[in-house]
Every structure is written in structure tokens, then in C-alpha cells.
Write a protein that holds these residues in place. Structure first.
Motif: not given
Length: 130
Positions: A11-15, A29-34, A90-96
């Protein structure tokens, strides 16, 4: 080593995406990509190109397109935010993760937005995940 199973679509992958900050330090930034296949990515980019054509500034009555650097920067940050909204889960920032926070990222940290976009492009079109 992971066993490869063709057709087993994630579904997605992290980087973790690293980029230079304004003060010379490195941000991350840890990104969760589609996940998209190469063909799906191509269709995605085709849609972005078509949308950009519709958003292009209209010529004036004399047929001239007036250039404004401020307008270009605003449109670029907005387009980058819209792009990121379509590739991130998604991402690992405190902001939505939403259009407003992505516009703030693209306007305030353009290097971060560019790095996130390039990392995604390389991952889905060239298979570079590691």
C-alpha cells in the motif's frame, strides 16, 4: 534476504528524506509514500502536466504574458503542496499532513519539498528505495 513475490503490491513505503536547512544543518522527515507502479506514476505525472496547463497565466489583451517572480513562487509552492498531498500517506512531523501544512513546508522549506518529491520519483520510477 526477502523472498520476491510478483504482484504482491504494498500500500505504501517509508523513506527518511534528508535535506539542507537554511542554517546549514541537515533536516530529515520520515515520509510514508503511496505506492505506484511505473505506469501509474507516468499517468500521475501526465495528470499533473495537464493541470499545470490549465493553471498557466493567461495572456493579456496584447497577447503578452506578464512575468511575476512572486506569482511564480506562489504557484510553485502551491503546486508542490498539491503534488505532495497526492504522494504522501503520512510523515513524522507534529503537524497534520494536509494541504495547509504542505503549503507551509513548500513555501518555508522548499529544499525539503524538492527532496521529498525527488525521493518519490526515484523510488517509483527507478526502484530506488534504499
Amino acid at each position: 534476504m526477502a523472498k520476491i513475490k510478483l504482484g504482491d503490491r504494498p500500500k505504501n513505503f517509508k523513506k527518511i528524506v534528508k535535506f539542507p536547512m537554511h542554517d546549514g544543518t541537515e533536516g530529515a522527515i520520515e515520509c510514508i509514500y503511496r505506492y505506484r507502479t511505473r505506469k501509474e506514476f507516468g499517468a500521475f505525472i501526465d495528470g499533473i502536466v495537464e493541470a499545470a496547463k490549465l493553471k498557466a497565466p493567461a495572456p493579456s489583451e496584447d497577447g503578452e504574458v506578464k512575468f511575476s517572480m512572486a506569482d511564480l513562487m506562489e504557484r510553485t509552492a502551491g503546486s508542490n503542496a498539491e503534488y505532495l498531498l497526492q504522494v504522501l500517506d503520512g510523515w513524522n512531523l507534529d503537524e497534520d499532513l494536509n494541504l495547509s501544512s504542505l503549503q507551509q513546508l513548500a513555501g518555508g522549506l522548499p529544499g525539503a519539498a524538492s527532496a521529498i518529491m525527488e525521493t518519490y520519483r526515484a523510488a517509483v520510477s527507478e526502484g530506488r528505495l534504499g
